[in-house]
Every structure is written in structure tokens, then in C-alpha cells.
Design an enzyme around this catalytic site. Sequence first.
Site, PDB file in Angstrom:
ATOM      1  N   GLY B 103       0.653  -4.258  -0.683  1.00  0.00           N
ATOM      2  CA  GLY B 103       0.148  -3.058  -0.004  1.00  0.00           C
ATOM      3  C   GLY B 103       1.044  -1.854  -0.201  1.00  0.00           C
ATOM      4  O   GLY B 103       2.191  -1.975  -0.615  1.00  0.00           O
ATOM      5  N   CYS B 104       0.498  -0.653   0.115  1.00  0.00           N
ATOM      6  CA  CYS B 104       1.259   0.592  -0.058  1.00  0.00           C
ATOM      7  C   CYS B 104       1.981   0.997   1.213  1.00  0.00           C
ATOM      8  O   CYS B 104       2.825   1.896   1.195  1.00  0.00           O
ATOM      9  CB  CYS B 104       0.324   1.732  -0.443  1.00  0.00           C
ATOM     10  SG  CYS B 104      -0.146   1.679  -2.166  1.00  0.00           S
ATOM     11  N   ILE B 105       1.647   0.389   2.320  1.00  0.00           N
ATOM     12  CA  ILE B 105       2.206   0.845   3.608  1.00  0.00           C
ATOM     13  C   ILE B 105       3.114  -0.225   4.204  1.00  0.00           C
ATOM     14  O   ILE B 105       2.763  -1.378   4.279  1.00  0.00           O
ATOM     15  CB  ILE B 105       1.064   1.157   4.615  1.00  0.00           C
ATOM     16  CG1 ILE B 105       0.175   2.249   4.058  1.00  0.00           C
ATOM     17  CG2 ILE B 105       1.634   1.582   5.954  1.00  0.00           C
ATOM     18  CD1 ILE B 105       0.851   3.584   3.847  1.00  0.00           C
TER      19      ILE B 105
END
Lengths: 160, 105
Positions: B103-105
Site C-alpha cells: 500500500g501507499c499509506i
Amino acid sequence: MPSETEFQPIQKVSIVISKGSLDGVYPGLIMANGARMEGIEASLFFTFFGLDAILKKRMDNLKVATVGNPGMHMPTLLGALPGMSAFATKMMKKEIEKIDIPPVGEFLTMIHDSGAELYACRATVDMYHLKREDFTPELDGIISVGQFYEKAAGGQIIFT
Amino acid sequence: MATVTILGKELAVDADGNLANLSDWNEDIAREMAAQDGIPNLTSQHWAILNYMRKVFEKEGSAPSIRRLTKESGVDTKTLYQLFPKGPAKRAAKIAGLPKPVGCI
């Protein structure tokens, strides 16, 4: 082509946020948070309309631009209809929450707690007659462009 | 597939150097990997994060985002970065015996 292993990893980024729309602010925040997650030093510099993202009164009320935004794939006159921007904003906020990206205020706290620094642009603050107390408590300072470059020394600058 | 030797055992790893098989992991291996990664002592807060990440991964097939991690593990963002300096999600996943988070977060 050289493979990525031949390059030095990025150590530090300074990200400029110059736009105040929801779609203008999020990319910079996501990149700053992503940098910290990778152990990369990060700072954010908010300038011009980008300041809205750190103003207490505005940060959680940013809107998606439905006019003059070709990415919306919406005819200009349609985008100008009353309520259209509010509608697009509501939709985007819903989708953002779904992929676990926090609202702007919470995101800034998270980014600041991760060790990133937040700065406001001196010229813009003076232009709008803003005071320190207008900003989120997480703000690390109001600095000039010169100070920004000093702080950005040795890293990459990303303009958004 | 590449392997690493941890505590005298040869274990398969993926391209990122994370354990390839969830079942190869145990607490001693976690302690050894943490020590090799510059974390000499795993505290109860470290374990809270590692166990929570493993629980989510076993159920959902991917590691949780940092936001969810801090909300649900009881360890706040500041502490998380102190516990796992230089990239908390990536390092915690490695020590927890999980693949690198996507994921990016």
C-alpha cells in the site's frame, strides 16, 4: 539500461504544495508520508493556495475543482453548475477514505508525527496577512524561499 | 529462490529479503532478524505491532496501512517511528516474517 540498484537511494525530499484544491493537496501529502514510510527524510513547504491545507479553518474543507480541470472529464458549463464541486468533493473524499487515506487535518498530524517538517511560505503569509495562530499547531515555521532552499540542501525538490 | 541462514536454519526469502514462508517464522527468528536490523531488544510495544500485522496478514493476505496499524494496535505514529526507525512499515513487516507492504499509506 542501468538497473535501479546502481543508483544511490533517495535520502531526502522537500515537497512544495502550491495548489489549494483537494486534488492539488493530496499528492504532495501522500508523497511526503510515503517518503517517511521508506525512511526518507521529508519536509513540506506550503505556498500560495497550498496554504489552505494548513489553515485551521480551511484544511478540512478543501474542494475538488470541477471547472478548468480537464482531469474531471466534465464540460466546463456542467462543472460550473451549483453544487457540482461539492458533489465531486464528496465523491472523492468517500473514495479516499475507502483506501485508508485520512482527511487532510488528520493526515498532516500523521505526517508530522512521522518526523516530517511542515513549513509555510513567508511571502504568502504576508500577502494574506495571516498569523501563526491561523495555522495548524503542527506547523514547524514560516520561512522564506531562501530558508526553504537551505533546508532542502542535499535532497530532491518536488513541486506540486 | 534465495535463502538466508537465521539461527542455524536455512530459510527461503523473496526478492526483498523477507521470509518467503509464513510458517518459517517464530519469535526467536523475529528477535534475531530485529537484532540484525539494528533493533537489539524487542519490547512489548514492538510485539504489539508485529503480532497485529501478522493477524491482519493471516486474515486478509496483506499487511495493514500505517494509519490502521496505529489506530488498531494501540501504538501511535510517533512511537511507531521510534520503534522501527528508517521505514516502519517495511521493517516491521520484515521482522514479522511478512512480505513488504504494497500500500501507499
